[in-house]
Design a protein around this motif. Structure first.
Motif, PDB file in Angstrom:
ATOM      1  N   TYR A   1      20.581  25.108 -39.131  1.00 42.25           N
ATOM      2  CA  TYR A   1      20.593  24.713 -37.728  1.00 42.25           C
ATOM      3  C   TYR A   1      20.145  23.266 -37.630  1.00 42.25           C
ATOM      4  CZ  TYR A   1      20.190  25.675 -32.698  1.00 42.25           C
ATOM      5  OH  TYR A   1      20.353  25.686 -31.333  1.00 42.25           O
ATOM      6  N   ARG A   2      21.055  22.365 -37.963  1.00 39.48           N
ATOM      7  CA  ARG A   2      20.723  20.943 -38.060  1.00 39.48           C
ATOM      8  C   ARG A   2      21.274  20.146 -36.878  1.00 39.48           C
ATOM      9  NH1 ARG A   2      22.530  22.247 -43.325  1.00 39.48           N
ATOM     10  NH2 ARG A   2      20.754  22.524 -44.699  1.00 39.48           N
ATOM     11  N   GLN A   3      20.581  19.075 -36.565  1.00 38.91           N
ATOM     12  CA  GLN A   3      21.014  18.149 -35.520  1.00 38.91           C
ATOM     13  C   GLN A   3      22.450  17.716 -35.805  1.00 38.91           C
ATOM     14  OE1 GLN A   3      18.743  17.484 -33.142  1.00 38.91           O
ATOM     15  NE2 GLN A   3      20.131  16.241 -31.943  1.00 38.91           N
ATOM     16  N   GLY A   4      23.280  17.685 -34.774  1.00 44.05           N
ATOM     17  CA  GLY A   4      24.670  17.289 -34.923  1.00 44.05           C
ATOM     18  C   GLY A   4      25.608  18.455 -35.220  1.00 44.05           C
ATOM     19  N   GLN A   5      25.050  19.593 -35.629  1.00 37.74           N
ATOM     20  CA  GLN A   5      25.849  20.775 -35.941  1.00 37.74           C
ATOM     21  C   GLN A   5      25.494  21.965 -35.052  1.00 37.74           C
ATOM     22  OE1 GLN A   5      28.328  20.812 -38.308  1.00 37.74           O
ATOM     23  NE2 GLN A   5      27.916  18.620 -38.398  1.00 37.74           N
ATOM     24  N   ARG A   6      24.496  21.820 -34.227  1.00 38.62           N
ATOM     25  CA  ARG A   6      23.944  22.958 -33.488  1.00 38.62           C
ATOM     26  C   ARG A   6      24.931  23.572 -32.500  1.00 38.62           C
ATOM     27  NH1 ARG A   6      17.854  20.498 -32.683  1.00 38.62           N
ATOM     28  NH2 ARG A   6      17.270  20.757 -34.868  1.00 38.62           N
ATOM     29  N   HIS A   7      25.701  22.760 -31.790  1.00 41.15           N
ATOM     30  CA  HIS A   7      26.639  23.310 -30.812  1.00 41.15           C
ATOM     31  C   HIS A   7      27.715  24.137 -31.510  1.00 41.15           C
ATOM     32  CE1 HIS A   7      28.767  23.671 -27.023  1.00 41.15           C
ATOM     33  NE2 HIS A   7      29.875  23.379 -27.680  1.00 41.15           N
ATOM     34  N   LYS A   8      28.272  23.615 -32.580  1.00 39.55           N
ATOM     35  CA  LYS A   8      29.306  24.349 -33.330  1.00 39.55           C
ATOM     36  C   LYS A   8      28.742  25.648 -33.903  1.00 39.55           C
ATOM     37  CE  LYS A   8      31.979  20.324 -34.716  1.00 39.55           C
ATOM     38  NZ  LYS A   8      32.373  19.478 -35.842  1.00 39.55           N
ATOM     39  N   LEU A   9      27.536  25.574 -34.437  1.00 38.38           N
ATOM     40  CA  LEU A   9      26.912  26.774 -34.983  1.00 38.38           C
ATOM     41  C   LEU A   9      26.640  27.791 -33.877  1.00 38.38           C
ATOM     42  CD1 LEU A   9      25.741  28.265 -37.433  1.00 38.38           C
ATOM     43  CD2 LEU A   9      23.554  27.182 -36.926  1.00 38.38           C
ATOM     44  N   ALA A  10      26.195  27.322 -32.721  1.00 33.70           N
ATOM     45  CA  ALA A  10      25.923  28.224 -31.603  1.00 33.70           C
ATOM     46  C   ALA A  10      27.200  28.932 -31.152  1.00 33.70           C
ATOM     47  CB  ALA A  10      25.297  27.446 -30.444  1.00 33.70           C
ATOM     48  N   LEU A  11      28.317  28.228 -31.096  1.00 28.91           N
ATOM     49  CA  LEU A  11      29.582  28.856 -30.712  1.00 28.91           C
ATOM     50  C   LEU A  11      30.013  29.905 -31.729  1.00 28.91           C
ATOM     51  CD1 LEU A  11      31.589  25.764 -29.417  1.00 28.91           C
ATOM     52  CD2 LEU A  11      30.780  27.712 -28.057  1.00 28.91           C
ATOM     53  N   ALA A  12      29.963  29.546 -32.998  1.00 26.42           N
ATOM     54  CA  ALA A  12      30.360  30.492 -34.048  1.00 26.42           C
ATOM     55  C   ALA A  12      29.429  31.700 -34.072  1.00 26.42           C
ATOM     56  CB  ALA A  12      30.364  29.794 -35.403  1.00 26.42           C
ATOM     57  N   LEU A  13      28.150  31.435 -33.940  1.00 29.16           N
ATOM     58  CA  LEU A  13      27.167  32.508 -33.977  1.00 29.16           C
ATOM     59  C   LEU A  13      27.319  33.454 -32.790  1.00 29.16           C
ATOM     60  CD1 LEU A  13      24.690  33.780 -35.257  1.00 29.16           C
ATOM     61  CD2 LEU A  13      23.288  32.108 -34.028  1.00 29.16           C
ATOM     62  N   SER A  14      27.557  32.909 -31.598  1.00 31.69           N
ATOM     63  CA  SER A  14      27.696  33.780 -30.429  1.00 31.69           C
ATOM     64  C   SER A  14      28.880  34.719 -30.591  1.00 31.69           C
ATOM     65  CB  SER A  14      27.821  32.959 -29.146  1.00 31.69           C
ATOM     66  OG  SER A  14      29.030  32.225 -29.137  1.00 31.69           O
ATOM     67  N   GLY A  15      29.997  34.221 -31.054  1.00 35.31           N
ATOM     68  CA  GLY A  15      31.164  35.086 -31.275  1.00 35.31           C
ATOM     69  C   GLY A  15      30.886  36.149 -32.314  1.00 35.31           C
ATOM     70  N   THR A  16      30.239  35.767 -33.383  1.00 32.46           N
ATOM     71  CA  THR A  16      29.924  36.718 -34.453  1.00 32.46           C
ATOM     72  C   THR A  16      28.963  37.798 -33.963  1.00 32.46           C
ATOM     73  OG1 THR A  16      30.248  35.010 -36.119  1.00 32.46           O
ATOM     74  CG2 THR A  16      28.957  36.930 -36.773  1.00 32.46           C
ATOM     75  N   LEU A  17      27.915  37.392 -33.265  1.00 36.99           N
ATOM     76  CA  LEU A  17      26.924  38.357 -32.794  1.00 36.99           C
ATOM     77  C   LEU A  17      27.503  39.321 -31.769  1.00 36.99           C
ATOM     78  CD1 LEU A  17      23.790  36.058 -32.380  1.00 36.99           C
ATOM     79  CD2 LEU A  17      24.222  37.708 -34.200  1.00 36.99           C
ATOM     80  N   LEU A  18      28.224  38.782 -30.801  1.00 44.48           N
ATOM     81  CA  LEU A  18      28.742  39.637 -29.743  1.00 44.48           C
ATOM     82  C   LEU A  18      29.893  40.516 -30.234  1.00 44.48           C
ATOM     83  CD1 LEU A  18      28.487  37.137 -26.761  1.00 44.48           C
ATOM     84  CD2 LEU A  18      26.941  39.016 -27.340  1.00 44.48           C
ATOM     85  N   ASN A  19      30.742  39.989 -31.100  1.00 41.63           N
ATOM     86  CA  ASN A  19      31.815  40.811 -31.674  1.00 41.63           C
ATOM     87  C   ASN A  19      31.272  41.819 -32.670  1.00 41.63           C
ATOM     88  OD1 ASN A  19      33.958  39.732 -30.214  1.00 41.63           O
ATOM     89  ND2 ASN A  19      34.212  38.051 -31.661  1.00 41.63           N
ATOM     90  N   GLY A  20      30.130  41.517 -33.260  1.00 40.98           N
ATOM     91  CA  GLY A  20      29.481  42.439 -34.193  1.00 40.98           C
ATOM     92  C   GLY A  20      28.662  43.487 -33.470  1.00 40.98           C
TER      93      GLY A  20
END
Length: 169
Positions: free
Chosen positions: A119-138
């Motif tokens: 969870y690094r600066q500059g990558q957080r938004h992309k990670l948050a989008l990917a993570l939200s889809g994974t968590l909610l679809n999971g």
């Protein structure tokens, strides 16, 4: 386990787990550690506790361990193998919790620890989008997904709180 009256030790083995634990584990009145790793052991009282659960990063060692039946922990008043004194950070009563609930919290903590490593600066938004889809679809419940996001945001000192939570919408 049984021989200790139901005490279970959550051993936080990495910096990420220590940072996330206050946000992801239930509050307890008994915590200890040592100078270089304060608050790295949280104690709970669990009736009918199960076995040990070890959760590791396949590339970088242990993340968190739930020590229950058949496990031993070196307690305050002892000296760690590093030479540091083991001491209480809080010497109150351990919180009572069901083994299944504590196990679920520890599993989420381990997952969050892995995520926090990336969870690094500059990558957080992309990670948050990917993570939200994974968590909610999971099929992770919305409240658990939100709690994980909030813990990551707090532990990483992420200043874009609202943006990250919008990703869960």
């Amino acid at each position: 386990g049984k021989s200790s009256g139901g005490l279970v030790d959550i051993d936080l083995d990495c910096a990420e787990a220590i940072a996330l634990a206050p946000h992801m584990l239930p509050a307890t009145g008994m915590l200890f550690g040592r100078e270089s790793k304060p608050r790295s052991h949280l104690l709970y009282r669990v009736h009918n506790s199960g076995k040990r659960l070890q959760l590791a990063d396949p590339d970088d060692g242990m993340l968190v361990e739930l020590r229950a039946e058949g496990c031993m922990t070196v307690f305050p008043g002892s000296i760690h193998e590093s030479g540091e004194e083991i001491r209480f950070d809080e010497d109150g009563e351990p919180a009572e919790i069901e083994y299944g609930e504590l196990t679920r919290c520890v599993q989420h903590l381990a997952a969050g620890s892995l995520l926090l490593r990336h969870y690094r600066q500059g990558q957080r938004h992309k990670l948050a989008l990917a993570l939200s889809g994974t968590l909610l679809n999971g099929r992770l419940h919305g409240k658990d997904a939100r709690r994980l996001f909030q813990a990551l945001i707090a532990a990483a000192n992420d200043t874009e709180f609202e943006d990250r939570l919008k990703c869960l919408s």
